[in-house]
Scaffold this active site. Structure first.
Site, PDB file in Angstrom:
ATOM      1  N   ILE A  11       0.833  -1.216   0.000  1.00 47.50           N
ATOM      2  CA  ILE A  11       0.000   0.000   0.000  1.00 47.50           C
ATOM      3  C   ILE A  11       0.862   1.258   0.000  1.00 47.50           C
ATOM      4  O   ILE A  11       0.461   2.291  -0.558  1.00 47.50           O
ATOM      5  CB  ILE A  11      -1.027  -0.014   1.169  1.00 47.50           C
ATOM      6  CG1 ILE A  11      -2.130   0.994   0.899  1.00 47.50           C
ATOM      7  CG2 ILE A  11      -0.370   0.240   2.517  1.00 47.50           C
ATOM      8  CD1 ILE A  11      -2.925   0.755  -0.354  1.00 47.50           C
ATOM      9  N   LYS A  87      -5.573   1.671   7.881  1.00 52.37           N
ATOM     10  CA  LYS A  87      -6.668   0.910   8.465  1.00 52.37           C
ATOM     11  C   LYS A  87      -6.282  -0.567   8.556  1.00 52.37           C
ATOM     12  O   LYS A  87      -5.485  -1.008   7.721  1.00 52.37           O
ATOM     13  CB  LYS A  87      -7.966   1.080   7.666  1.00 52.37           C
ATOM     14  CG  LYS A  87      -7.849   0.901   6.163  1.00 52.37           C
ATOM     15  CD  LYS A  87      -7.667  -0.380   5.464  1.00 52.37           C
ATOM     16  CE  LYS A  87      -8.169  -1.677   5.848  1.00 52.37           C
ATOM     17  NZ  LYS A  87      -7.965  -2.724   4.789  1.00 52.37           N
TER      18      LYS A  87
HETATM   19  P1  NAP Z   1       2.415  -5.567   3.229  1.00 53.68           P
HETATM   20  O1  NAP Z   1       2.889  -5.111   1.895  1.00 53.68           O
HETATM   21  O2  NAP Z   1       2.332  -7.028   3.481  1.00 53.68           O
HETATM   22  O3  NAP Z   1       3.285  -4.966   4.407  1.00 53.68           O
HETATM   23  C1  NAP Z   1       3.686  -3.613   4.469  1.00 53.68           C
HETATM   24  C2  NAP Z   1       5.092  -3.513   5.034  1.00 53.68           C
HETATM   25  O4  NAP Z   1       5.037  -3.679   6.439  1.00 53.68           O
HETATM   26  C3  NAP Z   1       6.022  -4.563   4.541  1.00 53.68           C
HETATM   27  O5  NAP Z   1       6.639  -4.161   3.345  1.00 53.68           O
HETATM   28  C4  NAP Z   1       7.023  -4.745   5.661  1.00 53.68           C
HETATM   29  O6  NAP Z   1       8.136  -3.951   5.393  1.00 53.68           O
HETATM   30  C5  NAP Z   1       6.306  -4.200   6.886  1.00 53.68           C
HETATM   31  N1  NAP Z   1       6.053  -5.290   7.844  1.00 53.68           N
HETATM   32  C6  NAP Z   1       5.300  -6.392   7.668  1.00 53.68           C
HETATM   33  N2  NAP Z   1       5.293  -7.147   8.777  1.00 53.68           N
HETATM   34  C7  NAP Z   1       6.054  -6.492   9.675  1.00 53.68           C
HETATM   35  C8  NAP Z   1       6.445  -6.757  11.013  1.00 53.68           C
HETATM   36  N3  NAP Z   1       6.024  -7.856  11.646  1.00 53.68           N
HETATM   37  N4  NAP Z   1       7.225  -5.858  11.627  1.00 53.68           N
HETATM   38  C9  NAP Z   1       7.645  -4.751  10.992  1.00 53.68           C
HETATM   39  N5  NAP Z   1       7.318  -4.451   9.724  1.00 53.68           N
HETATM   40  C10 NAP Z   1       6.535  -5.310   9.079  1.00 53.68           C
HETATM   41  O7  NAP Z   1       0.991  -4.969   3.578  1.00 53.68           O
HETATM   42  P2  NAP Z   1       0.090  -3.908   2.813  1.00 53.68           P
HETATM   43  O8  NAP Z   1      -0.776  -4.604   1.837  1.00 53.68           O
HETATM   44  O9  NAP Z   1       0.907  -2.761   2.347  1.00 53.68           O
HETATM   45  O10 NAP Z   1      -0.879  -3.489   4.013  1.00 53.68           O
HETATM   46  C11 NAP Z   1      -0.429  -2.705   5.100  1.00 53.68           C
HETATM   47  C12 NAP Z   1      -1.635  -2.042   5.740  1.00 53.68           C
HETATM   48  O11 NAP Z   1      -2.293  -1.254   4.751  1.00 53.68           O
HETATM   49  C13 NAP Z   1      -2.687  -3.045   6.257  1.00 53.68           C
HETATM   50  O12 NAP Z   1      -3.210  -2.617   7.473  1.00 53.68           O
HETATM   51  C14 NAP Z   1      -3.752  -3.063   5.164  1.00 53.68           C
HETATM   52  O13 NAP Z   1      -5.039  -3.343   5.678  1.00 53.68           O
HETATM   53  C15 NAP Z   1      -3.665  -1.636   4.663  1.00 53.68           C
HETATM   54  N6  NAP Z   1      -4.130  -1.488   3.279  1.00 53.68           N
HETATM   55  C16 NAP Z   1      -3.679  -2.320   2.296  1.00 53.68           C
HETATM   56  C17 NAP Z   1      -4.185  -2.209   1.007  1.00 53.68           C
HETATM   57  C18 NAP Z   1      -3.714  -3.090  -0.114  1.00 53.68           C
HETATM   58  O14 NAP Z   1      -4.243  -2.981  -1.229  1.00 53.68           O
HETATM   59  N7  NAP Z   1      -2.728  -3.947   0.079  1.00 53.68           N
HETATM   60  C19 NAP Z   1      -5.162  -1.256   0.718  1.00 53.68           C
HETATM   61  C20 NAP Z   1      -5.562  -0.395   1.708  1.00 53.68           C
HETATM   62  C21 NAP Z   1      -5.038  -0.527   2.992  1.00 53.68           C
HETATM   63  P3  NAP Z   1       9.634  -4.494   5.643  1.00 53.68           P
HETATM   64  O15 NAP Z   1       9.576  -6.006   5.730  1.00 53.68           O
HETATM   65  O16 NAP Z   1      10.427  -4.008   4.493  1.00 53.68           O
HETATM   66  O17 NAP Z   1      10.042  -3.862   6.938  1.00 53.68           O
END
Ligand code: NAP
Length: 311
Positions: A11, A87
């Site tokens: 995101i 969120k």
């Molecule tokens: P993601 O790509 O799986 O994770 C985002 C980043 O968080 C990862 O690149 C990682 O960065 C870091 N991370 C993950 N687990 C971690 C941990 N245990 N400790 C520290 N850092 C950690 O997730 P995402 O899809 O972007 O979603 C993140 C948030 O945005 C969620 O709450 C989701 O509901 C919200 N969101 C997502 C979307 C969507 O389309 N994906 C849309 C709207 C909102 P590093 O490993 O590089 O540190």
């Protein structure tokens, strides 16, 4: 204002980085991520290191999954920074209350963002519903988890919310547009036998006026993806489609109008406009209504078990 982005994942890349780049209010001054970085922006792999090295950055935007997010938010507030939360705003309601108390004590801004509320036709839908009597509201949020969350493991772990990860977006819109609040009265949650979070949910709500309010979320949808809210009132029927991007009243599609002080389109550009306004007035925006419904569904929900899920 300078801002640091934390968690350079899906995101952050899809929405936050372009929204900040296009913003007149914000300047991306640092990133924190164990793997990700943004070209031309100072990057850190350790959050505390960023906080001590960059006291000139007054705000942080946390794009991490919900479970690790609290520690980062608390550290940022302790270090005197304003905080913007993806969120859902936390893994539990208690975490969110704790963050709000910390922000209030320190006079800092805290923003629990709900990006779906910024979809183009959500505010017009709310305006149209104001003062009308609701008879029925039906939410249908059906999408293919393999298409939208490929390889994401955290959504299946405790605190990852499963199908409520998109479902909470629907609830953020519903709680925004309904003239009167509802509360959850029944939930059936369907869990893959090998996973900790549900792949489908069927919810019912009590409405103060007796309207029939229901929601169905399903992550097993193939083909056409459905994100709709249909509401019948005493003065006609409303359909919000495509996650709030399109609005029809009695079957007639409504044009998108420019909202006062807001970019014409873009959920995330609008979130960053609101964050700037919040910081300017020292405000807190921590509406937990969507998350309360999710917590209630887990508290009250009947548990069904279905086939194992493999990515
Ligand atoms: P993601 O790509 O799986 O994770 C985002 C980043 O968080 C990862 O690149 C990682 O960065 C870091 N991370 C993950 N687990 C971690 C941990 N245990 N400790 C520290 N850092 C950690 O997730 P995402 O899809 O972007 O979603 C993140 C948030 O945005 C969620 O709450 C989701 O509901 C919200 N969101 C997502 C979307 C969507 O389309 N994906 C849309 C709207 C909102 P590093 O490993 O590089 O540190």
């Amino acid at each position: 204002m300078k801002i640091a982005l934390v968690g350079i994942g899906k995101i952050a890349r899809d929405q936050h980085i372009p929204a900040i780049a296009a913003s007149a209010d914000w300047d991306l001054a640092a990133t924190v991520s164990r793997h990700g970085a943004v070209e031309g922006v100072e990057s850190f792999s350790d959050f505390d290191a960023m906080l001590s090295a960059r006291p000139d950055i007054p705000a942080v935007s946390l794009c991490l999954p919900p479970v690790p997010r609290f520690d980062y938010a608390a550290a940022a507030l302790r270090a005197g920074r304003h905080v913007m939360l993806e969120k859902p705003p936390g893994a539990t309601l208690s975490e969110c209350h704790a963050l709000e108390a910390m922000a209030r004590d320190r006079g800092l801004s805290l923003y629990a963002t709900w990006h779906s509320r910024e979809a183009a036709q959500v505010a017009p839908a709310k305006a149209w519903l104001a003062g009308k009597t609701i008879r029925q509201a039906r939410v249908t949020w059906k999408e293919d988890v393999r298409r939208w969350h490929p390889g994401q493991d955290w959504i299946w772990r405790p605190g990852g919310l499963g199908v409520f990860d998109p479902g909470i977006n629907a609830l953020s819109i519903l709680t925004e547009i309904l003239p009167e609040p509802v509360h959850l009265t029944r939930a059936r949650l369907t869990f893959p036998s090998n996973r900790q979070t549900p792949i489908a949910a069927d919810l019912g709500f009590a409405h103060p006026g007796g309207a029939d309010v229901t929601a169905v979320f399903d992550w097993r949808q193939k083909g056409e993806q459905t994100w709709t809210i249909e509401i019948e009132t005493d003065e006609g029927a409303l359909l919000l489609a495509e996650g709030g991007a399109r609005l029809s009243i009695d079957g007639v599609e409504q044009p998108v109008a420019k909202a006062e002080g807001m970019p014409l389109s873009g959920e995330y550009p609008r979130l960053y406009v609101k964050m700037a306004a919040l910081v300017a007035r020292g405000g807190i925006d921590m509406d937990l209504a969507p998350m309360t419904h999710v917590a209630d569904a887990f508290t009250l929900g009947e548990r069904l078990v279905t086939d194992p899920f493999h990515d």
